[in-house]
Design an enzyme around this catalytic site. Structure first.
Site, PDB file in Angstrom:
ATOM      1  N   GLN A 255      23.889  10.414 -64.061  1.00 57.46           N
ATOM      2  CA  GLN A 255      22.469  10.264 -63.749  1.00 57.46           C
ATOM      3  C   GLN A 255      22.285   9.977 -62.262  1.00 57.46           C
ATOM      4  O   GLN A 255      22.935   9.095 -61.702  1.00 57.46           O
ATOM      5  CB  GLN A 255      21.876   9.130 -64.610  1.00 57.46           C
ATOM      6  CG  GLN A 255      20.380   8.972 -64.505  1.00 57.46           C
ATOM      7  CD  GLN A 255      19.590  10.174 -65.054  1.00 57.46           C
ATOM      8  OE1 GLN A 255      20.059  10.903 -65.927  1.00 57.46           O
ATOM      9  NE2 GLN A 255      18.401  10.384 -64.528  1.00 57.46           N
TER      10      GLN A 255
ATOM     11  N   LYS B 160      17.606  10.638 -73.047  1.00 48.54           N
ATOM     12  CA  LYS B 160      18.663  11.623 -73.287  1.00 48.54           C
ATOM     13  C   LYS B 160      19.502  11.205 -74.504  1.00 48.54           C
ATOM     14  O   LYS B 160      19.837  12.037 -75.352  1.00 48.54           O
ATOM     15  CB  LYS B 160      19.541  11.778 -72.037  1.00 48.54           C
ATOM     16  CG  LYS B 160      18.804  12.505 -70.917  1.00 48.54           C
ATOM     17  CD  LYS B 160      19.506  12.472 -69.565  1.00 48.54           C
ATOM     18  CE  LYS B 160      18.582  13.088 -68.502  1.00 48.54           C
ATOM     19  NZ  LYS B 160      19.130  13.069 -67.149  1.00 48.54           N
TER      20      LYS B 160
ATOM     21  N   ASP C 276      24.291  19.761 -66.417  1.00 47.80           N
ATOM     22  CA  ASP C 276      23.129  19.669 -65.515  1.00 47.80           C
ATOM     23  C   ASP C 276      22.988  20.941 -64.669  1.00 47.80           C
ATOM     24  O   ASP C 276      21.932  21.177 -64.074  1.00 47.80           O
ATOM     25  CB  ASP C 276      23.323  18.497 -64.532  1.00 47.80           C
ATOM     26  CG  ASP C 276      22.540  17.258 -64.951  1.00 47.80           C
ATOM     27  OD1 ASP C 276      21.459  17.418 -65.549  1.00 47.80           O
ATOM     28  OD2 ASP C 276      23.011  16.141 -64.650  1.00 47.80           O
TER      29      ASP C 276
HETATM   30  N1  GUN Z   1      17.853  12.266 -62.103  1.00 49.37           N
HETATM   31  C1  GUN Z   1      16.598  12.774 -62.233  1.00 49.37           C
HETATM   32  N2  GUN Z   1      16.633  13.932 -62.925  1.00 49.37           N
HETATM   33  C2  GUN Z   1      17.928  14.164 -63.225  1.00 49.37           C
HETATM   34  C3  GUN Z   1      18.601  15.205 -63.927  1.00 49.37           C
HETATM   35  O1  GUN Z   1      18.008  16.184 -64.419  1.00 49.37           O
HETATM   36  N3  GUN Z   1      19.939  15.071 -64.038  1.00 49.37           N
HETATM   37  C4  GUN Z   1      20.611  14.021 -63.512  1.00 49.37           C
HETATM   38  N4  GUN Z   1      21.937  13.994 -63.654  1.00 49.37           N
HETATM   39  N5  GUN Z   1      20.030  13.059 -62.836  1.00 49.37           N
HETATM   40  C5  GUN Z   1      18.695  13.120 -62.713  1.00 49.37           C
END
Ligand code: GUN
Length: 283
Positions: free
Chosen positions: A96, A52, A119
């Site tokens: 996350q 990211k 998200d």
């Molecule tokens: N953990 C696995 N996929 C994601 C996601 O798309 N967003 C977040 N915040 N955590 C994750």
């Protein structure tokens, strides 16, 4: 011969478009910024968070990383989120997942301002999606819509079958396909005659979480198959929920794993972040 829906290429196109858009925004004095919070050091999360940050750097989005120790208290995390909610220079906040067991995930998600919920996990974002109001949409299903549209696959009037009803994929996917005028069925662990229901699908979204579960007996001739799964097989190779080799000869289009849905999730996160900066700074 099935079309191989190239998520790697489509996600790259989206990131390139966002890069141009971000350069334009910066000329207007708007600098998109994403705060990325990781609690603890789960190795998979570290890889995702790293990807990211890399995508932000490519596009020109500022990323502010908060790497908190696993012992961080829930109150400390909530206080950080509150500070970031108040900080006008931050346009997106991402915690996350998973977070350590001593924290209440729901409480943490609820603490993020819906205005910065890139998200799309906040109940307000989910509610807005369900009634067609503006808000952030969960990135994986939003990415799937882009894959279909950018491959020229129409959703209007199609039988769409989703296998999996998670809050992050299955449920928002159903709303998005409905918004595109698909006829939507959501299957789950209690669904009777799963195979028969899947065989009705013009568009099958496989998010069951079991490696190579769907073989050619689950798909109808000419269907479009979207594979959300990602697993490491006994041979150490990545595979999805769909048995690609079994299904490929029967369908009209299919996403590979890797290189299908996966790269789209980050591209859509970046899109949400740029969109958030526009909404916050231009309204
Ligand atoms: N953990 C696995 N996929 C994601 C996601 O798309 N967003 C977040 N915040 N955590 C994750």
């Amino acid at each position: 011969m099935a079309i191989r829906i190239d998520g790697k290429k489509i996600s790259q196109d989206i990131k390139d478009e966002l890069k141009v858009k971000t350069e334009e925004l910066k000329k207007e004095g708007i600098s998109p910024c994403l705060a990325v919070i990781q609690v603890g050091n789960d190795p998979a999360s570290t890889v995702y968070v790293g990807n990211k940050k890399k995508a932000c750097a490519y596009i020109g989005i500022d990323s502010r990383a908060f790497e908190l120790p696993a012992e961080t208290t829930e109150e400390e995390l909530l206080a950080l989120i509150r500070d970031l909610n108040e900080d006008d220079s931050v346009h997106g906040i991402l915690v996350q997942l998973p977070i350590p067991d001593h924290m209440d995930e729901k409480k943490v998600i609820h603490a993020i301002s819906p205005l910065k919920d890139v998200d799309g996990f906040h109940p307000e974002s989910v509610g807005a999606l369900s009634i067609g109001e503006p808000g952030f949409v969960s990135c994986t299903p939003a990415g799937i819509i882009q894959l279909l549209k950018r491959t020229g696959i129409s959703i209007d009037g199609k039988e769409c079958v989703i296998v999996g009803r998670s809050n992050i994929v299955g449920k928002p996917m159903s709303m998005l396909l409905l918004k595109e005028n698909g006829t939507v069925t959501v299957c789950h662990s209690h669904t009777k005659n799963l195979k028969e229901v899947c065989r009705r699908a013009d568009i099958l979204v496989a998010a069951i979480g079991k490696p190579k579960f769907f073989d050619e007996s689950y798909v109808k001739d000419g269907a479009v198959v979207i594979d959300v799964g990602i697993h490491r097989g006994a041979d150490n190779k990545l595979c999805g929920d769909v048995d690609y080799d079994s299904v490929e000869g029967k369908v009209s289009a299919i996403t590979p794993v890797p290189g299908g849905v996966g790269p789209m999730t980050i591209a859509m996160l970046m899109n949400n972040c740029v969109e958030s900066a526009v909404r916050m700074c231009k309204s």
